[in-house]
Design a protein around this motif. Sequence first.
Motif, PDB file in Angstrom:
ATOM      1  N   LEU A  46       0.962  -1.282   0.051  1.00  0.00           N
ATOM      2  CA  LEU A  46      -0.008   0.125  -0.189  1.00  0.00           C
ATOM      3  C   LEU A  46       0.752   1.153  -0.060  1.00  0.00           C
ATOM      4  O   LEU A  46       1.531   1.355   1.068  1.00  0.00           O
ATOM      5  CB  LEU A  46      -0.911  -0.047   1.331  1.00  0.00           C
ATOM      6  CG  LEU A  46      -1.852   1.116   1.389  1.00  0.00           C
ATOM      7  CD1 LEU A  46      -2.842   1.630   0.333  1.00  0.00           C
ATOM      8  CD2 LEU A  46      -2.477   1.008   2.730  1.00  0.00           C
ATOM      9  N   ILE A  47       0.734   1.797  -1.030  1.00  0.00           N
ATOM     10  CA  ILE A  47       1.370   3.262  -1.097  1.00  0.00           C
ATOM     11  C   ILE A  47       0.599   4.435  -1.202  1.00  0.00           C
ATOM     12  O   ILE A  47      -0.418   4.335  -2.107  1.00  0.00           O
ATOM     13  CB  ILE A  47       2.457   3.263  -2.545  1.00  0.00           C
ATOM     14  CG1 ILE A  47       3.364   2.146  -2.430  1.00  0.00           C
ATOM     15  CG2 ILE A  47       3.271   4.479  -2.588  1.00  0.00           C
ATOM     16  CD1 ILE A  47       4.081   1.902  -1.561  1.00  0.00           C
ATOM     17  N   THR A  48       0.794   5.346  -0.381  1.00  0.00           N
ATOM     18  CA  THR A  48      -0.371   6.651  -0.246  1.00  0.00           C
ATOM     19  C   THR A  48       0.610   7.890  -0.370  1.00  0.00           C
ATOM     20  O   THR A  48       1.840   7.755  -0.060  1.00  0.00           O
ATOM     21  CB  THR A  48      -1.102   6.472   0.951  1.00  0.00           C
ATOM     22  OG1 THR A  48      -0.251   6.537   2.276  1.00  0.00           O
ATOM     23  CG2 THR A  48      -2.004   5.287   0.902  1.00  0.00           C
ATOM     24  N   ILE A 125       2.149  -8.806 -11.674  1.00  0.00           N
ATOM     25  CA  ILE A 125       2.130  -7.672 -10.552  1.00  0.00           C
ATOM     26  C   ILE A 125       0.914  -6.838 -10.917  1.00  0.00           C
ATOM     27  O   ILE A 125       1.102  -6.161 -12.068  1.00  0.00           O
ATOM     28  CB  ILE A 125       3.415  -6.971 -10.529  1.00  0.00           C
ATOM     29  CG1 ILE A 125       4.575  -7.855 -10.103  1.00  0.00           C
ATOM     30  CG2 ILE A 125       3.279  -5.744  -9.510  1.00  0.00           C
ATOM     31  CD1 ILE A 125       5.861  -7.145 -10.142  1.00  0.00           C
ATOM     32  N   LEU A 126       0.161  -6.823 -10.336  1.00  0.00           N
ATOM     33  CA  LEU A 126      -1.335  -5.953 -10.680  1.00  0.00           C
ATOM     34  C   LEU A 126      -0.953  -4.648  -9.658  1.00  0.00           C
ATOM     35  O   LEU A 126      -0.953  -4.693  -8.383  1.00  0.00           O
ATOM     36  CB  LEU A 126      -2.541  -6.631 -10.148  1.00  0.00           C
ATOM     37  CG  LEU A 126      -3.755  -5.946 -10.093  1.00  0.00           C
ATOM     38  CD1 LEU A 126      -3.820  -5.178 -11.588  1.00  0.00           C
ATOM     39  CD2 LEU A 126      -5.117  -6.573  -9.840  1.00  0.00           C
ATOM     40  N   ALA A 127      -0.649  -3.360 -10.136  1.00  0.00           N
ATOM     41  CA  ALA A 127      -0.740  -2.180  -9.788  1.00  0.00           C
ATOM     42  C   ALA A 127      -2.052  -1.218 -10.088  1.00  0.00           C
ATOM     43  O   ALA A 127      -2.374  -1.086 -11.078  1.00  0.00           O
ATOM     44  CB  ALA A 127       0.738  -1.364 -10.230  1.00  0.00           C
ATOM     45  N   LEU A 128      -2.669  -0.856  -8.926  1.00  0.00           N
ATOM     46  CA  LEU A 128      -4.053  -0.061  -8.940  1.00  0.00           C
ATOM     47  C   LEU A 128      -3.761   1.336  -8.670  1.00  0.00           C
ATOM     48  O   LEU A 128      -3.637   1.514  -7.465  1.00  0.00           O
ATOM     49  CB  LEU A 128      -5.202  -0.958  -8.357  1.00  0.00           C
ATOM     50  CG  LEU A 128      -5.574  -2.297  -8.760  1.00  0.00           C
ATOM     51  CD1 LEU A 128      -6.454  -2.706  -7.815  1.00  0.00           C
ATOM     52  CD2 LEU A 128      -5.770  -2.174 -10.158  1.00  0.00           C
ATOM     53  N   ASP A 129      -3.351   2.246  -9.537  1.00  0.00           N
ATOM     54  CA  ASP A 129      -3.305   3.646  -9.191  1.00  0.00           C
ATOM     55  C   ASP A 129      -4.612   4.199  -8.818  1.00  0.00           C
ATOM     56  O   ASP A 129      -5.589   3.696  -9.516  1.00  0.00           O
ATOM     57  CB  ASP A 129      -2.698   4.208 -10.143  1.00  0.00           C
ATOM     58  CG  ASP A 129      -1.765   5.387 -10.079  1.00  0.00           C
ATOM     59  OD1 ASP A 129      -1.832   5.954  -8.499  1.00  0.00           O
ATOM     60  OD2 ASP A 129      -0.725   5.962 -10.470  1.00  0.00           O
ATOM     61  N   VAL A 161      -2.052   2.041  -4.862  1.00  0.00           N
ATOM     62  CA  VAL A 161      -1.720   3.140  -4.854  1.00  0.00           C
ATOM     63  C   VAL A 161      -2.742   4.345  -4.739  1.00  0.00           C
ATOM     64  O   VAL A 161      -3.614   4.189  -5.681  1.00  0.00           O
ATOM     65  CB  VAL A 161      -0.760   3.650  -6.144  1.00  0.00           C
ATOM     66  CG1 VAL A 161       0.133   4.778  -5.684  1.00  0.00           C
ATOM     67  CG2 VAL A 161       0.345   2.514  -6.075  1.00  0.00           C
ATOM     68  N   GLY A 162      -2.462   5.295  -3.799  1.00  0.00           N
ATOM     69  CA  GLY A 162      -3.829   6.303  -3.800  1.00  0.00           C
ATOM     70  C   GLY A 162      -3.515   7.302  -2.787  1.00  0.00           C
ATOM     71  O   GLY A 162      -2.614   7.397  -2.089  1.00  0.00           O
ATOM     72  N   GLN A 163      -4.492   8.114  -2.508  1.00  0.00           N
ATOM     73  CA  GLN A 163      -4.477   9.241  -1.623  1.00  0.00           C
ATOM     74  C   GLN A 163      -4.893   9.070  -0.020  1.00  0.00           C
ATOM     75  O   GLN A 163      -5.356   7.722  -0.025  1.00  0.00           O
ATOM     76  CB  GLN A 163      -5.465  10.469  -2.307  1.00  0.00           C
ATOM     77  CG  GLN A 163      -5.059  11.122  -3.459  1.00  0.00           C
ATOM     78  CD  GLN A 163      -6.279  11.830  -4.204  1.00  0.00           C
ATOM     79  OE1 GLN A 163      -7.022  12.549  -3.468  1.00  0.00           O
ATOM     80  NE2 GLN A 163      -6.213  11.913  -5.401  1.00  0.00           N
ATOM     81  N   PRO A 164      -4.745   9.499   0.881  1.00  0.00           N
ATOM     82  CA  PRO A 164      -4.941   9.213   2.128  1.00  0.00           C
ATOM     83  C   PRO A 164      -6.194   8.630   2.459  1.00  0.00           C
ATOM     84  O   PRO A 164      -6.258   7.676   3.124  1.00  0.00           O
ATOM     85  CB  PRO A 164      -4.716  10.675   2.988  1.00  0.00           C
ATOM     86  CG  PRO A 164      -3.655  11.037   1.986  1.00  0.00           C
ATOM     87  CD  PRO A 164      -3.979  11.086   0.545  1.00  0.00           C
ATOM     88  N   LEU A 165      -7.222   9.000   1.674  1.00  0.00           N
ATOM     89  CA  LEU A 165      -8.439   8.407   1.873  1.00  0.00           C
ATOM     90  C   LEU A 165      -8.651   6.996   1.718  1.00  0.00           C
ATOM     91  O   LEU A 165      -9.252   6.130   2.388  1.00  0.00           O
ATOM     92  CB  LEU A 165      -9.477   9.008   0.780  1.00  0.00           C
ATOM     93  CG  LEU A 165     -10.948   8.249   0.764  1.00  0.00           C
ATOM     94  CD1 LEU A 165     -11.831   8.467   2.082  1.00  0.00           C
ATOM     95  CD2 LEU A 165     -11.665   8.739  -0.650  1.00  0.00           C
TER      96      LEU A 165
END
Length: 266
Positions: A46-48, A125-129, A161-165
């Motif tokens: 998880l990358i935020t 590898i599945l990356a969901l931006d 990957v996403g914003q703090p929400l």
Amino acid sequence: MFETFFGFKKEPFSQNPDPQQLYESRNWTQVRARIQFVVDHRGVGLITGEVGSGKSTAIRTILGALNPNLYKLIYIHWTSGSALDLLRLVARGLDLEPAHGRADLAHQISETIVRFNKAKKQHPILALDESQLLSHETLELLPLLLNFEMDSCQYLSLLLVGQPLLRRTLSLQIHESLRQRVAVHYHLEGLSREELDSYLAHQLKVAGVKQPLFDDTARQALYQATKGIIRKVNNLALAALRLAASRKSNVVDEAVMLDATPEALL
């Protein structure tokens, strides 16, 4: 044009930087380490980060450098849609013609993920931006993609990957199954005050200018206005350079930076 005035060979502070323009900050190093862990251990990461913090650029660049003979990258820049829409995008990312029904589609994806691992020796590898935009239904689907066989093998790595929400959404009880699978999490901050100075020097150098163009007062004003958020730094630095050139000033000072701020940071 300001490029000619300052002697730039190409535009600095690009929103679509080439590899030479990328600046590997402490954040970048930390994100790279966590992505490598997810890749090596076939887990969930998880990358935020705030809007403009460089999440997408870091993810695309780091994942794009992986050996395509060993890894099958499925990168999805999500906007909105249903769980079925996501399954279709994943299927296309696996070079499939998506099946029509949701159950058939899920089975098709599962079989293909196993085949990539066993037959092709490629790990998907599945990356969901922009994952903060995923619906609850779609997030509930993701554990099924990670655990579709009754064995201990991990056939798919997942990077959210996403914003703090996104962190707040995953804290809900309905997403307990997915949250428990998250092995690593990193939140991108802005550049530190010291990193900002290095970032400015780096951007100027790769664009063909070695002398400093931002004085101490300008750099401090830039940091106070942007808090080191990359996109804001780029926008304001460019606006300040354009304004300085229009005033025939060889250096950006605090006055120029402050005058450029309302235009650059709406």
